[in-house]
Scaffold this motif. Sequence first.
Motif, PDB file in Angstrom:
ATOM      1  N   UNK A 100      30.517  48.515 -27.843  1.00 28.27           N
ATOM      2  CA  UNK A 100      30.172  48.436 -26.425  1.00 28.27           C
ATOM      3  C   UNK A 100      31.308  47.740 -25.692  1.00 28.27           C
ATOM      4  N   UNK A 101      31.779  48.392 -24.643  1.00 28.15           N
ATOM      5  CA  UNK A 101      32.828  47.804 -23.812  1.00 28.15           C
ATOM      6  C   UNK A 101      32.265  47.230 -22.517  1.00 28.15           C
ATOM      7  N   UNK A 102      30.946  47.317 -22.326  1.00 29.83           N
ATOM      8  CA  UNK A 102      30.331  46.829 -21.089  1.00 29.83           C
ATOM      9  C   UNK A 102      29.282  45.755 -21.363  1.00 29.83           C
ATOM     10  N   UNK A 103      29.593  44.884 -22.317  1.00 27.37           N
ATOM     11  CA  UNK A 103      28.756  43.728 -22.640  1.00 27.37           C
ATOM     12  C   UNK A 103      27.350  44.103 -23.100  1.00 27.37           C
ATOM     13  N   UNK A 104      27.224  45.236 -23.735  1.00 28.48           N
ATOM     14  CA  UNK A 104      25.941  45.625 -24.312  1.00 28.48           C
ATOM     15  C   UNK A 104      25.061  46.479 -23.423  1.00 28.48           C
ATOM     16  N   UNK A 105      25.558  46.905 -22.267  1.00 27.32           N
ATOM     17  CA  UNK A 105      24.762  47.806 -21.420  1.00 27.32           C
ATOM     18  C   UNK A 105      24.648  49.176 -22.078  1.00 27.32           C
ATOM     19  N   UNK A 106      25.728  49.632 -22.717  1.00 24.00           N
ATOM     20  CA  UNK A 106      25.718  50.887 -23.462  1.00 24.00           C
ATOM     21  C   UNK A 106      26.482  50.685 -24.763  1.00 24.00           C
ATOM     22  N   UNK A 107      26.123  51.459 -25.764  1.00 24.74           N
ATOM     23  CA  UNK A 107      26.797  51.428 -27.062  1.00 24.74           C
ATOM     24  C   UNK A 107      27.172  52.847 -27.449  1.00 24.74           C
TER      25      UNK A 107
END
Length: 175
Positions: A100-107
């Motif tokens: 995840x590159x968005x702090x866990x919003x998407x994986x």
Amino acid sequence: MTISYALCNILLFSASAIAHMQMSWPFLLHSSLNPVTPEAQKDYSMTEPLNKDGSNFPCKGYQNDRPVKTTVTWNAGSTYNMTLAGSATHLGGSCQLSLSYDNGATFRVIKSMIGGCPLTSIYDFTIPSFAPSGTALFAWTWQNFEGNREFYMNCAEVAIVASPPADVERKREAG
């Protein structure tokens, strides 16, 4: 004698019941295994499943604790391994590794192990060649096969170094 034997069995059963599994490398956020994690931040319950109501998804919420230091640097397109520790495998199940590159919003899943996971302690995976440079969450998730339906998730903060574009690589080789 009978009481002490029964007590020993209860203690042994209790220890193995709470030992489940956890990712031991790369070091997790708040890992008790990481020698640089301050004692006050160490979580000794990493082997427990996430809350049934999802309130600590993803990563037990630890991805929001800043600052976080990366524990490993990986190159896009290269193969690495992750390790697991623990003893209660629940006869396996299915696991996934994701970034995840968005702090866990998407994986984005980079490897799935359908059945038989985590029956071994080391799993190889490849960072996709197109993965961008940056800090990412590396997550291991597991849905157990035997026992209560439980969802386990551990996360580590990692640094990814992107592969150079093919035309840059060709110029480098020709130069």
